[in-house]
Design an enzyme around this catalytic site. Structure first.
Site, mmCIF file in Angstrom:
data_model
loop_
_atom_site.group_PDB
_atom_site.id
_atom_site.type_symbol
_atom_site.label_atom_id
_atom_site.label_comp_id
_atom_site.label_asym_id
_atom_site.label_seq_id
_atom_site.Cartn_x
_atom_site.Cartn_y
_atom_site.Cartn_z
ATOM 1 C CG ASN A 111 5.515 -4.156 -2.860
ATOM 2 O OD1 ASN A 111 5.810 -2.958 -2.916
ATOM 3 N ND2 ASN A 111 6.411 -5.105 -2.651
ATOM 4 C CG HIS A 112 4.284 1.048 -5.405
ATOM 5 N ND1 HIS A 112 3.416 1.877 -6.074
ATOM 6 C CD2 HIS A 112 4.410 1.547 -4.156
ATOM 7 C CE1 HIS A 112 3.041 2.859 -5.263
ATOM 8 N NE2 HIS A 112 3.626 2.683 -4.096
ATOM 9 C CB THR A 113 3.568 -3.669 -10.250
ATOM 10 O OG1 THR A 113 3.442 -2.365 -10.845
ATOM 11 C CG2 THR A 113 2.206 -4.166 -9.832
#
Length: 539
Positions: A111-113
């Site tokens: 996932n993107h942070t």
């Protein structure tokens, strides 16, 4: 014309002609040679119409990838697994045996942070917790599984489910977000108070144990040597002296009456090595790691403590502590690794009691290392062992957590994931049916469930398991001899482990207390562990 076998590859090896079979095998061989992280089992199939760009790809026997699938990252399967048409699998994803994945499903192990609005989210770094899916799992079409999820064995993810939380073994889940529909497992979790007869039965057991405590201690005591053995006919051990102290404290509220208390204290203190403080002693059980625990707590119950400092921690720097932890066999023998951490944590506790200096940063390094390396998917340290499933992982967690977070009264990093992992392991019949239980395996699931009870997570399932195990445990007692380490059963009759002794008695007495507390009847027992298995933090 498009070959229909690209979209229905389960028919490939039964219907394709020899040329198509050779072409498929040649393509797999060439891909494995060109990509070091790739391997294929027998009778696998990968459609040339699939986009497969994995850093690591390991397919078990008879597993296949259909046309239109899109795969990146690290993907590992067991045997007989399917990735159907237009499925997306990305990131760190591992699935067990016989997992079938419907079309148009997305399993995304990263996932993107998105930690700040100052940077556009697509420019922010990725994180990957990974996805773990057990054996015999059916994943319907159009399912979404998010990063960090663990799916237990025999689960069903219904079509269209959006899975945002771990899925227990045997659960059927559906919806957005996915919720439990029902369980495929036959045993239902009871609710409400404990059965009315359980409190009196537990109280009667406590009365029996106290009434027979002297008999079972006498049975294991050799008057000629003044030493305890685990049971008649075996050699005395350091642990047996400590087990006798624990049992006497628990059931009699005193030191073992077979010897003066001062003599027992002097003997245990005298077995410390003058240079290292390790307890080696003259007896035939050289296990200095466990002796830190059993001797340290036995001396405390006797109103004393170690005579010498423990070089295991007083002479080990923070950097050396980190190196020791890094070198432990977490991914092959998690129990052994936890055994060593338990000793390190307990040696730090003993040093704090004695006022011995521990090198600066060593304790912070121990707990920091454990926090960093706890697996967010299992809540534990290390990996399952393919030979015995989750046994090493769970048993190693118990030892690690007992000597650190539990002993020092600190919260666990991922308590709900611990519960998921323990309950999945508790469903393994080879260890937890009535005739196959032993004290180590049962204690190592009961203590973590007790330690995480305040979460309320899956409480009905925890309570149902505790009731079943408590019923089993109460039936294992042998009059005037106590508990055997291993429960008696048809398959284990005649084994030394099924002979009642001090070790089994000490451990099962603690197990019975924890189980009784989980179902709300511990007060009926009339005892509470105060030694190695004490429920409260030691400090």
């Amino acid at each position: 014309m498009i070959d229909p076998l690209d979209y229905s590859p389960w028919n490939f090896w039964s219907t394709a002609d020899d040329a198509a079979r050779r072409h498929q095998l040649d393509a797999q061989r060439d891909a494995a040679a060109a990509r070091p992280g790739w391997s294929f089992g027998a009778e696998c199939f990968v459609s040339e119409l699939a986009s497969v760009d994995n850093d690591e790809l390991r397919l078990g026997d008879r597993s296949y990838i259909a046309a239109g699938a899109y795969l990146t990252g690290a993907f590992r399967t067991g045997r007989d697994c399917s990735v159907n048409a237009y499925t997306v699998i990305r990131g760190d994803v591992q699935i067990g045996d016989a997992v079938r994945i419907g079309a148009h499903t997305s399993i995304i192990g990263f996932n993107h942070t998105m930690t700040t609005t100052d940077i556009e989210f697509f420019r922010q770094p990725l994180e990957s917790l990974g996805i773990r899916i057990g054996n015999d799992v059916w994943i319907g079409s159009h399912v979404v599984v998010l990063d960090g999820i663990t799916v237990g064995d025999h689960a069903v993810l219904a079509a269209g489910a959006v899975v945002t939380k771990n899925v227990p073994a045997g659960a059927i889940v559906g919806g957005n977000p996915a919720r439990l529909i029902r369980s495929r497992l036959t045993q239902a979790a009871p609710t409400g108070p404990a059965p009315a007869a359980l409190g009196p039965r537990v109280a009667a057991f406590g009365d029996t144990a106290r009434a027979q405590a002297l008999d079972l201690l006498d049975r294991s005591f050799d008057a000629a040597s003044g030493l305890f053995a685990d049971r008649p006919g075996v050699a005395p051990t350091v642990r047996a002296q400590c087990d006798a102290v624990e049992i006497a404290d628990l059931l009699l509220g005193s030191a073992p009456p077979q010897l003066p208390t001062g003599l027992q204290v002097d003997r245990l203190r005298g077995w410390q090595d003058t240079a290292t403080g390790a307890v080696v002693g003259p007896l035939a059980d050289p296990d200095p790691a466990y002796h830190v625990l059993c001797v340290g707590y036995a001396l405390r119950l006797l109103g004393s403590g170690f005579d010498r400092e423990l070089a295991l921690v007083t002479e080990v720097s923070a950097a050396e502590t980190a190196a020791i932890l890094d070198a432990l066999p977490w991914h092959t023998e998690a129990w052994s690794a936890g055994h060593q951490v338990d000793a390190i944590g307990t040696a730090m506790y003993v040093s704090q009691l004695r006022g011995d200096p521990v090198p600066a940063g060593a304790a912070d390094t121990l707990f920091g290392w454990l926090l960093r390396h706890a697996d967010p998917r299992t809540g534990m340290w290390g990996s399952p062992n393919p030979e015995d499933g989750l046994l090493q992982l769970v048993n190693g967690f118990y030892r690690t957590a007992r000597g650190t977070f539990a002993q020092f009264g600190l919260p666990l990093p991922y308590p709900e994931r611990v519960i998921d992992t323990v309950l999945q392991h508790a469903g393994d019949d080879q260890f937890f049916t009535s005739g196959r239980q032993n004290a180590c395996n049962v204690l190592d699931i009961v203590h973590p469930l007790w330690l995480t009870r305040a979460t309320g997570y899956r409480a009905d399932e925890v309570r149902a398991l505790a009731l079943r195990l408590l019923e089993d445990a109460l039936g294992h007692w042998t009059d005037r001899a106590g508990f055997a380490f291993r429960a008696p059963g048809r398959e284990t009759a005649g084994l030394a482990e099924t002979a009642p002794g001090l070790q089994g008695t000490e451990m099962w007495l603690a197990i019975v207390w924890y189980l009784a507390d989980l179902v709300g009847v511990a007060e009926s027992l009339g005892y509470r562990p105060r030694g190695v298995h004490r429920p409260e933090p030691a400090l």
